[in-house]
Enzyme design. Structure first.
Site, mmCIF file in Angstrom:
data_model
loop_
_atom_site.group_PDB
_atom_site.id
_atom_site.type_symbol
_atom_site.label_atom_id
_atom_site.label_comp_id
_atom_site.label_asym_id
_atom_site.label_seq_id
_atom_site.Cartn_x
_atom_site.Cartn_y
_atom_site.Cartn_z
ATOM 1 N N HIS B 136 0.706 -1.273 -0.250
ATOM 2 C CA HIS B 136 -0.010 0.164 -0.027
ATOM 3 C C HIS B 136 0.820 1.222 0.133
ATOM 4 O O HIS B 136 2.029 1.138 0.308
ATOM 5 C CB HIS B 136 -0.790 -0.037 1.241
ATOM 6 C CG HIS B 136 -2.232 -0.823 0.936
ATOM 7 N ND1 HIS B 136 -2.160 -2.246 1.306
ATOM 8 C CD2 HIS B 136 -3.436 -0.479 0.755
ATOM 9 C CE1 HIS B 136 -3.276 -2.863 1.196
ATOM 10 N NE2 HIS B 136 -3.830 -2.103 0.733
ATOM 11 N N LYS B 140 -0.831 4.753 4.965
ATOM 12 C CA LYS B 140 -1.805 3.965 5.516
ATOM 13 C C LYS B 140 -1.450 3.871 6.910
ATOM 14 O O LYS B 140 -0.142 3.584 7.214
ATOM 15 C CB LYS B 140 -1.749 2.423 4.782
ATOM 16 C CG LYS B 140 -2.903 1.413 5.301
ATOM 17 C CD LYS B 140 -3.036 0.313 4.289
ATOM 18 C CE LYS B 140 -3.808 -0.840 4.764
ATOM 19 N NZ LYS B 140 -5.128 -0.186 5.012
#
Lengths: 250, 250, 250, 250
Positions: B136, B140
């Site tokens: 990701h 995050k």
């Protein structure tokens, strides 16, 4: 190349050694003139007419073998591990008396792996983020792999030297281990999977782009190309070279 | 399809809602007949002539919205999170009085992600080894991702049910974190890299082969296809369906 | 860096130009002192107090812009296409009168892409096999991509110079197109897939190993890092540099 | 499982057969009770006390072998190619007289490959775009691989049945071969690279997402798991099954 490269192979009965013997014999410009195993007399090196020596033995024999070969004026390629700085320094002292002899000591003969490491180090300073994923067969006893640790160290050093800031990471809550091992600030993730051999991915990320360097090794075959390349180059490079990348045109 | 699907969109001014409005308007067989934001009167659903309701609001409003829509006889598609078992049970009770009304509640509308999870669960029992890598953007805050944890749980459950032995792993010495997080015995590795959005790889390995299921998401666009598919299907599926895969032909 | 880099941006109202203006303004060590669009008077470059010029215009304006900037003694970074050898030669002649002025003309500002191409050229001679897969969105009108063709040409040239034999290929029966396009003996495969942006993989293979260099581009964001790097470097590199890799430490 | 599976292996001296003998002997719940090669008397099947037969011979012998085994009431697993519809129909007729005998004929015993094909067919209708990349060693004589062609056919059929529109492709100018081979409208790209064995990627793309199904095969080892699974299942599945996926719980 005008003359044949005549090679004495030390450690010729080991798995890597016997593969190397086959690979040398299959090459047009080389011949195996002697194969030595544990306990064989090193004077076979001279009596065989070898111009080159390939040492694929074990750490506690390799230094004596290589010093014998160098003293005899043979160009020498070494794939045995354990050549720490002290041993290399002693060898360099010996090489002063043999100014025309070349020696290559390579911790890794897989050209793809050597290139991937070099490229990773070169790219390191140009991306905000970098992580390493290494993937191996499940019989491996250590994690991360030695190659992954060395790659992380090379990347980390390049970033420190260039003043690259730490990679961004907003993680607040994480399960233990999710973000991998921290090797000099580079996250390293170790996957163990039946079916795999030895694989490594270095992932770089910047705004709007990623760069991935992946090396897949499927076994010892991958060392043969590097060993032959070293044997073909070593006579033209007097002195001690450490790491196959010194012979690559990068 | 003979008649137009007339949709009232709740939460129409949010980022996801406004994208959905555009996607519905771009579809030949659908029309947006009402767009409701926070505080708007739910009776607009009936007065607009909507046949369908799409709820993309927030957890504390969604239940009331959906119950209103169902009571009014509207087929309803729900992309709001927070629909725990208790809320779903209450909705099923209400649906008994509306035997022709269909409701789809989907925690994830990205078809590729839904398929990847299903395939991973189906493959789980047939391989010795399995690990998950999720990747990701670095903003995050949690690791591993919720999707990776759910995928690991599904895989683990499938292996337990089939009696699959634990994956082989000879690791003896490891740096902390190298082998990832342990989610019900499945190693999960979380990579955070500038340039990425949301990506997941499930790696399966057996003797002589590996199978890799990879999903790459590049943003909310990926939800639109699933939302439209749900709107087109929900009228033909009376009762409550939970999870988009219930509408997929697998 | 002791003094601020004051930039006049030409083509500042285009998509790339306006992104560059934002990126420069967000950097601590730089400022935008002038933004010029089509028809604006180039004397704004001098009157604005710019030390640097960034040209992101169109091929038929770029040469005049850059010559004006150089004549005014401004360090200049050029992202406009169409700078063929003839234009570059004329610029070099002009630079003789401005021995302290630096100019960078870069066909590609995505650092990851530039690095991937360089690494591919460096690795080219060391593997038996090499193929290229480029993957783009389905609205692209040409195949293969210009980047893939240039990468293939660089790889081919490196192999020819090193005397690398042709890649092995035992194919006897093939469907038309299966083995890709032949770009100077390098097979190039073009994938067009909804969801993708611009991606390229160079695959190298030798006995027992493969090396994969993959670049993923997700949009113009990826150019900003390269543009800023060029603006920070150009004053220290008098004369004309062509290609961002000339400023990279490889 | 209460009783041992006693297997007569036909074609036991071939490369695949001898690997299968080893794999069966290594399994706790199985034993090899007979190994037959070319010219050996098929009555050894009965005299050996075999409960199961594994046929890994050649196309022109396989039908006679299997009919003999079935007539003798043995559950039979077949890995030999060439079982066209006519042969299978004749076998089904014979099986009417042996209602308790099971037969599995599998064109492919690599479970990962079988799963990847099934998943590809299941996903086919849900994405705008789909392409196949298959990658093999450079000694392969045909392109694309048979597996890639079958996968493309399965995907194409699924899309036709679901009414999926053709994949978008704006290509106007292309070098010959760049866009791959056209197999029932699915582009298939064949890579040939030293170091590889047999690999396949199916890439699906929709707005904002891609799904990639990749299978890597590193040799015949991958067939053993499927063969053992078939031997363990066949007695519980009277009649003829074609394709290992019929025994998988999908």
């Amino acid at each position: 190349m005008t003359s044949t490269i005549n090679v004495a192979v030390l450690g010729a009965r080991g798995r890597l050694g016997s593969a190397a013997v086959k690979a040398i014999e299959a090459a047009d410009d080389m011949a195996v003139v002697a194969t030595l195993g544990r306990g064989d007399d090193l004077s076979l090196i001279e009596s065989s007419g070898a111009t080159h020596v390939l040492d694929l033995t074990v750490p506690d024999q390799s230094e004596a073998n290589v010093r014998h070969a160098v003293a005899a004026g043979k160009h020498t390629v070494v794939g045995t591990t354990g050549w720490d700085e002290q041993k290399r320094q002693r060898l360099q002292d010996l090489l002063k008396d043999q100014p025309e002899v070349g020696v290559m000591i390579a911790p890794n003969f897989a050209i793809g792996s050597v290139l991937a490491s070099r490229f990773a180090a070169a790219a390191a300073q140009y991306f905000e983020s970098v992580e390493i994923i290494e993937l191996h067969h499940p019989n491996k006893v250590d994690a991360p792999s030695g190659t992954a640790i060395r790659t992380a160290e090379m990347i980390s050093q390049a970033r420190v030297e260039a003043g690259t800031p730490a990679a961004p990471d907003a993680t607040e809550t994480a399960l233990d281990g999710a973000r991998g091992a921290d090797v000099e600030s580079i996250p390293v993730h170790s996957v163990r999977l039946r079916g795999l051999t030895a694989h490594q991915e270095v992932l770089f990320g910047g705004a709007g782009e990623t760069l991935t360097l992946r090396h897949d090794s499927f076994g010892h075959d991958s060392f043969m190309h590097g060993i032959l390349l070293a044997l073909r180059t070593v006579a033209d490079r007097p002195g001690l070279a450490y790491g196959l990348d010194e012979y690559l045109d990068l």
